[in-house]
Design an enzyme around this catalytic site. Sequence first.
Site, mmCIF file in Angstrom:
data_model
loop_
_atom_site.group_PDB
_atom_site.id
_atom_site.type_symbol
_atom_site.label_atom_id
_atom_site.label_comp_id
_atom_site.label_asym_id
_atom_site.label_seq_id
_atom_site.Cartn_x
_atom_site.Cartn_y
_atom_site.Cartn_z
ATOM 1 N N HIS A 38 -16.602 22.394 36.400
ATOM 2 C CA HIS A 38 -15.731 23.156 37.298
ATOM 3 C C HIS A 38 -16.049 24.649 37.225
ATOM 4 O O HIS A 38 -16.068 25.343 38.235
ATOM 5 C CB HIS A 38 -14.255 22.911 36.955
ATOM 6 C CG HIS A 38 -13.676 21.712 37.636
ATOM 7 N ND1 HIS A 38 -13.898 20.437 37.196
ATOM 8 C CD2 HIS A 38 -12.916 21.592 38.759
ATOM 9 C CE1 HIS A 38 -13.279 19.581 38.006
ATOM 10 N NE2 HIS A 38 -12.682 20.255 38.963
ATOM 11 N N LYS A 103 -5.494 12.326 34.206
ATOM 12 C CA LYS A 103 -4.254 11.880 33.566
ATOM 13 C C LYS A 103 -3.581 13.124 33.020
ATOM 14 O O LYS A 103 -4.240 14.088 32.624
ATOM 15 C CB LYS A 103 -4.523 10.853 32.476
ATOM 16 C CG LYS A 103 -5.579 11.269 31.453
ATOM 17 C CD LYS A 103 -5.042 11.446 30.082
ATOM 18 C CE LYS A 103 -6.145 11.779 29.078
ATOM 19 N NZ LYS A 103 -5.656 12.320 27.820
#
Lengths: 184, 278
Positions: A38, A103
């Site tokens: 990222h 998650k």
Amino acid sequence: MAVYEMKAPLSDEDARKLRSGDVVLLSGVVYTARDAAHKKLNDLLDQGADLPLELTGAVIYYVGPSPARPGYVIGSAGPTTSYRMDSFAPRLHSLGVKASIGKGIRNEAVKQSLKDYGAVYFGATGGAGALLSTCIKEAEVIAFPEMGPEALRKLRVEKLPLLVINDSVGGELYVQPDLRAAGL
Amino acid sequence: MKRISAQAVTKAVRDMCISANRYQPEDVKAAIKAGEAGEDSPTAKEVFRQLSENIDLAAGTGLPLCQDTGLAVLFVTLGQEVYVEGNLSEAINEGVRQGYGEGLLRKSACDPFSRKNTGDNTPAVIHYDIVPGEALRIAFMAKGGGAENMSRVMMLAPAEGWEGVKKFVLTRVAESRSNPCPPIIIGIGIGGTFEHSAKLAKLALMRKLDDVNPEPDLAAKEEELLGLVNRLGIGPMGLGGRHTALGLKILTSPCHIASFPLAVNIQCHSSRHEEVEL
């Protein structure tokens, strides 16, 4: 709560009709990226450089798989904790990313960006990496190979079982802890 | 004097790295099975069902239970009458290198600033304890990052006592919500110093879920706090349910009269650890 079979990249219409609690069996192309990937994508965007993936409708899976065994396309491949990608997610949603898979809880900025850009946050079962890997039919490193498990991969998945955690209208599936019941 | 070769240590560590990442311990398997039966919510039941299926699949295929095969943490209990032929620490690290390499486990060790991966999951975190006797015991834990990140050390004021412990632990679990892959296992270290409490908390995670603390007062405290944690209702994967934690284990040690060190080490449901005696 509905059950959908959907195809990635996700259309704007598909993403917007999902509601928290819906089950999605996702097939198609999914990209893997963790914190380091990222950051690299963010740097490329800052530089105005081309990205190694098409963002329109993209689904990004927060996962760093274990190495593939002989005869397998990938090793275990379950979700990593998503909050570490929170600082990057709104920008990617603004550029067309329609969903992330991970998650754990997201911050308000991410939830707001889901509303702003009609995107969703999917949860996959953490710690079920062997099981989830059986839904991955192809895997290819398309950028940052030097980062090993953190490289950017293009996956082809079939019926990857996902739960819509946060939707594009402010819904959230994660429960609030019952502090009073615990005496807090 | 018992002689143990460095090669025997390497082999034992290598085998534990591979095996612990593939086979869930029986106590954890049983707790996950019982969890499925003990939930009313279909979502919570489904999470437990997937975890059981994952355990069976990993055992059957050799895939690791989780892609995060952890940093390697080892507790070495070295009998004074043992002579290790070779470099013990290097033998352990070589075992980790071989286990993570040959076992096709993920290498998750990196430099904190450059984030450059060391490439072989070393160095392992190794704790040594010297004891009387002729045995060398090595306990291995594959410690995943997601749950470790939710762990904390706190220096309470002594007057806060047990109430302070409960409040800190419950707040930590409540704030962690779905992040550490609940249902979690909670290791609590109380006493010693800042760093010793953290070591005790990790050591507590090596205990079996179904053991009972030999000190009745601590056994009662473990039961009380586990009950309160589960009243938070976070449930499997944070989706709600009766099982926020599968176990809660406390280890204590005397501390300074000014201090009350408290460490909370969170473990995910995939509690992977093994022990061997050489």
